[in-house]
Design a protein around this motif. Structure first.
Motif, mmCIF file in Angstrom:
data_model
loop_
_atom_site.group_PDB
_atom_site.id
_atom_site.type_symbol
_atom_site.label_atom_id
_atom_site.label_comp_id
_atom_site.label_asym_id
_atom_site.label_seq_id
_atom_site.Cartn_x
_atom_site.Cartn_y
_atom_site.Cartn_z
ATOM 1 N N THR A 10 4.229 4.473 4.879
ATOM 2 C CA THR A 10 4.672 3.129 4.547
ATOM 3 C C THR A 10 6.129 2.960 4.965
ATOM 4 O OG1 THR A 10 4.653 4.115 2.375
ATOM 5 C CG2 THR A 10 3.266 2.186 2.675
ATOM 6 N N ASN A 25 0.830 -1.185 0.000
ATOM 7 C CA ASN A 25 0.000 0.000 0.000
ATOM 8 C C ASN A 25 0.874 1.248 0.000
ATOM 9 O OD1 ASN A 25 -1.942 1.935 0.337
ATOM 10 N ND2 ASN A 25 -3.174 0.642 1.706
ATOM 11 N N ASN A 48 -0.694 5.381 1.352
ATOM 12 C CA ASN A 48 -0.485 5.910 2.690
ATOM 13 C C ASN A 48 0.914 6.529 2.794
ATOM 14 O OD1 ASN A 48 -0.278 6.284 5.462
ATOM 15 N ND2 ASN A 48 -1.622 4.525 5.852
#
Lengths: 320, 320
Positions: B191, B185, B188
DNA sequence: TTGTAAGCGTTATCAT
DNA sequence: ATGATAACGCTTACAA
């Protein structure tokens, strides 16, 4: 930060009423005049008053604690058990104490005693030693239910592994497998999965000549046992039932070195429907764990049946 | 079966001493004459007397209960956490109450309050809502430690995921992978795994041109996202870091339909060292869960440090 | 409607 | 060395 927890008594003084009135405002609001009640509530809010459960329990109020004693927390299956036990307990307003007896009878007894001394209202137990169950039954009045196992004269909730073996075998027979192998611990007399297979054979009028038994020492869990077997025997079964997913996995691994094409023609069924079978995409017999816990707790709290047992039927998860 | 638990008072009457003497025989044996002491013990044995912990706790004796609040009990990682929490708690004579907040802030607060009302001595929490931590800190004196996460101004014990990313990337670079991909992901900002990779690139003087970012919505967890990516882009990385083992697994699956030979040349690193990476035989970054719990409980009971945090270093488990 | 007081099973202080 | 007794925080008759 308050250094001590505020008590009912202190709330009472703050509000200017007796402690009993505060208690009533909480436990029987209708018995307290609205004005006072609201005032009490506001102070409870303001000071974050939380009733002391231990004190309540001393007055005979139920502890609302459930104990769960397992003998292994590594196993995926028991970890699922924990999840649902917590969930069901919470749903009915109970708190869960979790204990691991590590397959040790003495530790199991210690854990039981700790639970008793904490006034648990009931115990779910995957037991190690029947003597401890005897202790529970004969010297206490705390209800308990044995989960995932059948032990005579005790309330048990378990999944029929005989049925599991039968379902697995039925499935293979229905899918035209003419020869079926069972891989698992066969030294033990109580291999219920195997008995289920026998049942299926009988039911389907198949000769036991078409059943291949591969003894596998599950306490060791090394695939060399299987490789040994395959090097000494011609393996002609196309339907394979492994005593659990892990064994099935080891079987697949040992297979890779023996016959690759075989993979396409065979059908493998494991047990427990763990992440292993889901990742490796073979079928597996699943236990209805949530149902198991629900039933257990139901029995736990049903006064009348002291040694009623419930047998649950497992489910075949079919893959590829 | 006795219908009620025997109390100290009853033991006292049976033995013919005062209740205080029984208490002393248990808590300060040296203050009781051997003859009486033994007699008391024999009755305690005979009647299976167990002191009522709730009553003790009312007299100010510590509850010896630890609370563990997690927001997910499905995840393999948290299940390991439970195992060690129970183990460590038991080793130091504590009982574990387990709660699931299901990522729900309200439920988390409820759980906290239940623990407080049960007089837990400490709480280990994988938190959902910082407000609940604030509540714990400001309105109670019960120590708590945040596990597996860093939140400023609170005592935390966590594994550095930045370090994890760095270790994974270092490993790939050292193994001569010229182009490295991160799957995870990336929408975001935080990370951390990716930041660790950046660190490794800088440290190893590699241009970021050789870093491929594959954004993967981990909340959805479907491999179509990956297949989409691969159909639109030429994938040239041979070192792959997936944000966790499950993502790595999905990557492997989507790979099968795209390029089979690639499997031999690439090296895959996942996170969490779950059964997935062990079964599928790829490397993975492991968190030292037992250490995490041990440290947490150590901090929990060390009076002085109110907001000391500990960062643990993860470990690369190298496979195939 | 509210207050007083007993009691739950312990520990610990004070006498004896 | 042992016993009587208060106290912990609460619930619940019983009294007012």
């Amino acid at each position: 930060m308050n250094n001590k927890k505020i008590t009912m008594n202190e709330i009472a003084k703050l509000v200017g009423v007796s402690q009993a009135t505060v208690s009533r405002a909480i436990n029987a609001p209708e018995k307290v005049k609205p004005y006072l009640r609201e005032k009490i509530y506001s102070y409870i809010e303001k000071y974050n008053f939380l009733p002391n459960e231990n004190a309540k329990s001393m007055r005979g109020v139920k502890s609302k604690i459930l104990g769960l004693i397992l003998f292994d927390l590594s196993n995926q299956f028991y970890l699922e058990t924990i999840k649902y036990a917590e969930k069901v307990a919470r749903k009915i307003g109970y708190t869960l104490i979790l204990m691991n007896s590590e397959k040790d009878s003495k530790l199991e007894l210690e854990n039981i005693k700790i639970l008793l001394s904490r006034n648990v209202e009931g115990i779910l137990i995957a037991p190690v030693d029947n003597n401890n169950l005897k202790f529970l039954k004969e010297t206490t009045s705390v209800p308990f239910v044995i989960i995932n196992n059948f032990i005579n004269n005790y309330p048990c909730v378990y999944t029929s592994t005989v049925k599991g073996g039968e379902i697995a075998c039925d499935f293979l027979i229905k899918n035209n497998h003419k020869k079926i192998a069972y891989i698992g611990n066969l030294s033990n007399q109580t291999t219920e999965k195997f008995q289920g297979i026998l049942k299926s054979f009988k039911k389907n009028n198949l000769s036991l000549n078409f059943l291949e038994k591969i003894n596998f020492d599950t306490s060791k869990m090394d695939k060399i046992q299987l490789e040994n077997y395959f090097s000494k025997n011609t393996f002609s079964s196309t339907g394979i039932i492994a005593s659990n997913d892990e064994v099935a996995y080891l079987f697949l691994q040992s297979l890779e070195k023996i016959d690759k094409d075989f993979l396409k023609t065979m059908t493998l069924v494991g047990f427990d429907n763990t992440i292993i079978s889901s990742l490796l995409n073979f079928s597996s017999i699943e236990q209805p764990i949530e149902e198991l816990i629900e039933k257990s707790i139901e029995i736990l709290f049903s006064k009348k049946n002291t040694s009623l047992s419930v047998e649950l039927i497992p489910k075949l998860i079919i893959r590829n």
